[in-house]
Design a protein around this motif. Sequence first.
Motif, PDB file in Angstrom:
ATOM      1  N   LEU A  46     -37.594 -36.636  33.072  1.00 39.36           N
ATOM      2  CA  LEU A  46     -37.616 -36.299  34.499  1.00 39.36           C
ATOM      3  C   LEU A  46     -37.759 -37.504  35.428  1.00 39.36           C
ATOM      4  O   LEU A  46     -37.552 -37.389  36.631  1.00 39.36           O
ATOM      5  N   SER A  91     -42.323 -35.648  38.448  1.00 42.84           N
ATOM      6  CA  SER A  91     -41.141 -35.771  39.305  1.00 42.84           C
ATOM      7  C   SER A  91     -41.374 -35.008  40.611  1.00 42.84           C
ATOM      8  O   SER A  91     -42.145 -34.042  40.658  1.00 42.84           O
ATOM      9  N   GLY A  92     -40.700 -35.469  41.658  1.00 39.78           N
ATOM     10  CA  GLY A  92     -40.774 -34.780  42.949  1.00 39.78           C
ATOM     11  C   GLY A  92     -42.183 -34.782  43.496  1.00 39.78           C
ATOM     12  O   GLY A  92     -42.876 -35.799  43.481  1.00 39.78           O
ATOM     13  N   ASP A  93     -42.622 -33.615  43.966  1.00 37.81           N
ATOM     14  CA  ASP A  93     -43.991 -33.462  44.461  1.00 37.81           C
ATOM     15  C   ASP A  93     -44.802 -32.683  43.426  1.00 37.81           C
ATOM     16  O   ASP A  93     -44.331 -31.669  42.911  1.00 37.81           O
ATOM     17  N   TYR A  97     -44.005 -26.783  40.541  1.00 36.23           N
ATOM     18  CA  TYR A  97     -43.511 -26.705  39.156  1.00 36.23           C
ATOM     19  C   TYR A  97     -43.829 -27.960  38.336  1.00 36.23           C
ATOM     20  O   TYR A  97     -42.973 -28.514  37.667  1.00 36.23           O
ATOM     21  N   TYR A 173     -35.176 -23.698  42.262  1.00 32.84           N
ATOM     22  CA  TYR A 173     -35.468 -24.680  41.216  1.00 32.84           C
ATOM     23  C   TYR A 173     -35.258 -24.035  39.846  1.00 32.84           C
ATOM     24  O   TYR A 173     -35.299 -22.814  39.700  1.00 32.84           O
ATOM     25  N   LEU A 174     -35.102 -24.863  38.826  1.00 30.33           N
ATOM     26  CA  LEU A 174     -35.232 -24.450  37.419  1.00 30.33           C
ATOM     27  C   LEU A 174     -34.407 -23.217  37.058  1.00 30.33           C
ATOM     28  O   LEU A 174     -34.865 -22.368  36.302  1.00 30.33           O
ATOM     29  N   CYS A 199     -27.006 -29.110  43.509  1.00 28.96           N
ATOM     30  CA  CYS A 199     -27.415 -30.518  43.551  1.00 28.96           C
ATOM     31  C   CYS A 199     -27.956 -30.936  42.190  1.00 28.96           C
ATOM     32  O   CYS A 199     -29.030 -30.487  41.782  1.00 28.96           O
ATOM     33  N   ARG A 201     -29.323 -33.888  39.755  1.00 35.37           N
ATOM     34  CA  ARG A 201     -29.954 -35.214  39.680  1.00 35.37           C
ATOM     35  C   ARG A 201     -29.804 -36.019  40.971  1.00 35.37           C
ATOM     36  O   ARG A 201     -29.331 -37.170  40.966  1.00 35.37           O
ATOM     37  N   VAL A 202     -30.245 -35.420  42.056  1.00 35.79           N
ATOM     38  CA  VAL A 202     -30.201 -36.115  43.350  1.00 35.79           C
ATOM     39  C   VAL A 202     -30.995 -37.418  43.242  1.00 35.79           C
ATOM     40  O   VAL A 202     -32.124 -37.420  42.742  1.00 35.79           O
ATOM     41  N   TRP A 204     -30.282 -39.974  41.345  1.00 35.68           N
ATOM     42  CA  TRP A 204     -30.049 -40.668  40.077  1.00 35.68           C
ATOM     43  C   TRP A 204     -28.638 -41.274  40.135  1.00 35.68           C
ATOM     44  O   TRP A 204     -27.798 -40.823  40.909  1.00 35.68           O
ATOM     45  N   THR A 230     -31.106 -29.355  38.094  1.00 37.15           N
ATOM     46  CA  THR A 230     -30.200 -28.884  39.144  1.00 37.15           C
ATOM     47  C   THR A 230     -30.983 -28.025  40.128  1.00 37.15           C
ATOM     48  O   THR A 230     -31.744 -27.148  39.726  1.00 37.15           O
ATOM     49  N   LEU A 231     -30.775 -28.306  41.399  1.00 39.23           N
ATOM     50  CA  LEU A 231     -31.417 -27.531  42.459  1.00 39.23           C
ATOM     51  C   LEU A 231     -30.314 -26.871  43.278  1.00 39.23           C
ATOM     52  O   LEU A 231     -29.319 -27.519  43.614  1.00 39.23           O
TER      53      LEU A 231
END
Length: 260
Positions: A46, A91-93, A97, A173-174, A199, A201-202, A204, A230-231
């Motif tokens: 991740l 990853s992310g915030d 999740y 998400y997910l 979206c 792997r934004v 990457w 993928t989102l």
Amino acid sequence: MFSKNLPSVEPRVYIVGAGPGDPDLLTVKAQKLLAVADVILFADSLIPAQILDLCRADAEIIRTANKTLEEIVPLMTERVRSHKSVVRLHSGDPSLYSAIHEQMYLLSEANIPFEVIPGISAFQAAAAKLQVELTVPGLVQTIILTRISGRTEVPATEELATLAAHQASLCLYLSARHVEDAQAKLLEHYPAETQVAICFRVGWPDEKIRVVPLKEMADCTHKEQLIRTTLYIISPALSPATGRSRLYHPEHHHLFRSSH
Ligand SMILES: C[S@@+](CC[C@H](N)C(=O)[O-])C[C@H]1O[C@@H](n2cnc3c(N)ncnc32)[C@H](O)[C@@H]1O
């Protein structure tokens, strides 16, 4: 005021949001902690490896992708008890999740101090790449962050079709592995032509973003072979711009811009 000083880190666990992948989207605080921490734990699947370039050359790097929580928590606990500072990257915030709820519970039980540092979530990075505002006046004023049931069950009261009834900006998400099911549930309420941003792997190097009508969401996902990271953003705000915000409108007066 921006401080150039590196923080004096305590022997504790810093649960740090690493953002969506682009190292430039780390917070200043995350960069500073990475630069000084004794130990860094991160899930290789991740977090891109470039983020590790910011760490001390002699930092202990522990990859967690193949480890269970029961293995990870004792590792962190042992390091903190040896007076080391530990950065646990997510990853992310971390509030979304990230499975930090149970980690924090176990750390508290073990009397290990910890701190949470926020990060940029995938939905924010995706909206920026798409150059959209997800709350357009007169069109949509609510953002829903959710997922479809998979190995983790979503409570029945938060069922996707129920949330779709709001026709809000919905960030999913997910859910790529269950995209047909997601599309069918969304189509119960959103018009078939509603734009969906897929979206992958934004931030990457292999980022892919496709914007398609909702009725093509599953087909496009399969065609592009997207399964992981993928989102989806489903939103009336993805259609060409309409309306304008009251905030900067000449007829709108507020504390810092009074009428003359
Ligand atoms: C375990 S969750 C972590 C979410 C993370 N805490 C966040 O705030 O973005 C992983 C899911 O987040 C989304 N995600 C995370 N990073 C992403 C990225 N760079 N591009 C697209 N989706 C991403 C995907 O839906 C992925 O399946």
